[in-house]
Design a protein around this motif. Structure first.
Motif, short mmCIF file in Angstrom:
data_model
loop_
_atom_site.label_atom_id
_atom_site.label_comp_id
_atom_site.label_asym_id
_atom_site.label_seq_id
_atom_site.Cartn_x
_atom_site.Cartn_y
_atom_site.Cartn_z
N ASP A 62 0.47 -0.95 0.18
CA ASP A 62 0.18 -0.29 0.27
C ASP A 62 0.37 1.45 0.17
OD1 ASP A 62 -1.70 1.82 0.53
OD2 ASP A 62 -3.10 0.90 1.85
N GLU A 63 0.77 1.94 -0.88
CA GLU A 63 1.97 3.24 -1.17
C GLU A 63 1.93 4.08 -0.14
OE1 GLU A 63 4.89 4.83 -4.46
OE2 GLU A 63 4.28 3.11 -5.28
N ASP A 64 0.52 4.32 -0.45
CA ASP A 64 -0.04 5.34 -0.12
C ASP A 64 0.43 5.57 1.91
OD1 ASP A 64 -1.26 6.74 -2.28
OD2 ASP A 64 -2.90 6.19 -2.13
N ALA A 65 -0.24 4.56 2.13
CA ALA A 65 0.20 4.13 3.52
C ALA A 65 1.85 4.09 3.98
CB ALA A 65 -0.44 2.91 3.74
N LEU A 67 3.79 5.83 2.13
CA LEU A 67 4.38 7.41 2.44
C LEU A 67 3.67 7.86 3.70
CD1 LEU A 67 3.64 8.17 -1.60
CD2 LEU A 67 6.10 8.48 -0.61
N ALA A 68 2.83 7.76 4.11
CA ALA A 68 2.39 8.35 5.49
C ALA A 68 3.51 8.41 6.68
CB ALA A 68 0.95 8.02 6.03
N THR A 70 5.82 7.12 6.28
CA THR A 70 7.53 7.26 6.13
C THR A 70 7.61 9.04 7.07
OG1 THR A 70 8.04 6.30 4.14
CG2 THR A 70 9.16 8.42 4.24
N GLU A 71 7.22 9.71 6.85
CA GLU A 71 6.72 11.47 7.11
C GLU A 71 6.47 10.87 8.49
OE1 GLU A 71 3.24 13.30 5.70
OE2 GLU A 71 4.38 13.06 3.58
N ALA A 120 11.57 6.33 -0.92
CA ALA A 120 10.81 7.40 0.06
C ALA A 120 11.87 8.48 1.00
CB ALA A 120 9.15 6.75 0.42
#
Length: 271
Positions: A62-65, A67-68, A70-71, A120
């Motif tokens: 789940d790339e969106d998850a 990336l979140a 990572t932040e 990322a």
């Protein structure tokens, strides 16, 4: 290199090598971020770590998850000092009988998702001009092993990405280490995918009698602290196979020298 006071992020941290590395990093004074799909199990592992922890559960596909996460990882403790690309699934099936979807799933989890997570995080590490990246490959990422064609493809690919990335980052203060475990006493065989994509559901004697995960984690982190770029953690025939395919340090140095001499800048200028 000392791990004391550093912040390390591990994928696939709910069990096996990932959990063992998390605990050993805690013993060495590092704060630890644990990621995986099983939130409850991550919490259990976090409770066994001697230092401050954070859990960031998500599916690596789940790339969106991702990336979140990572932040959040970067914000949590003043930055990430080390990242372990460990999440993965193995295979136990003949190529002639294996559904193509099994290849897609294993390569997605073991290779593509690990590259995406690293990419990322790279801007953060590059801005800091420091950090360590650990890629958990396998002896099956050095030697083609029967019944593991998809797994070998993914683990060979992960090592290739890491070796090329190491050269690119060789002037930026970021260490890149590829770890090649042999048989470690984990659930890797039990969780491996069969020909139709279902979990195998049983282990192998060679895995059950393999190196204890906590012992393997100590060996891995000792080698990283010594800045070893290629780290083989295996015994017996598996160790011999890995050593036969070991990349000479001189070759790593030669490729890094290309970068130091402006190879990438010349390629970009010609493009």
């Amino acid at each position: 290199m000392s791990y004391d006071g550093q912040c390390w992020w591990i994928t696939g941290a709910s069990s096996g090598i990932g959990a063992a590395l998390a605990k050993e990093l805690g013993e060495r004074g590092a704060r630890v971020i644990l990621s995986g799909r099983d939130e409850a199990r991550l919490a259990e592992v976090a409770g066994e770590i001697a230092t401050e922890t954070m859990t960031l559960p998500f599916d690596v596909r789940d790339e969106d998850a991702m990336l979140a996460a990572t932040e959040k990882a970067i914000e949590w403790s003043g930055g990430v000092d080390g990242f372990v690309a460990n999440a993965g699934v193995s295979q136990r099936s003949r190529a002639t009988k294996t559904d193509m979807q099994v290849y897609r799933d294993i390569i997605d989890i073991d290779l593509t998702a690990q590259i995406a997570a690293t990419q990322a995080l790279l801007p953060h590490l590059a801005a800091r001009k420091s950090g360590s990246l650990l890629f958990i490959s396998s002896i099956a990422g050095k030697v083609g092993v029967p019944m593991r064609t998809a797994y070998c493809a993914a683990k060979f690919g992960l090592a290739g990405y890491a070796d090329a990335l190491r050269a690119e980052l060789s002037q930026d203060g970021i260490g890149v280490h590829v770890i090649y475990p042999g048989s470690i006493a984990t659930n890797v065989s039990r969780n491996a995918l069969s020909a139709d994509g279902s979990a195998r559901g049983r282990s192998d004697d060679v895995i059950d009698n393999g190196i204890a995960p906590d012992e393997a984690a100590k060996t891995m982190l000792d080698a990283v602290a010594l800045n070893q770029r290629e780290i083989i953690v295996a015994e017996g025939m598996e160790e011999a196979m890995g050593e036969m395919r070991r990349t000479p340090d001189q070759l790593f140095d030669q490729v890094a020298a290309m970068v130091a001499n402006g190879y990438m800048e010349k390629m970009e200028a010609d493009g």
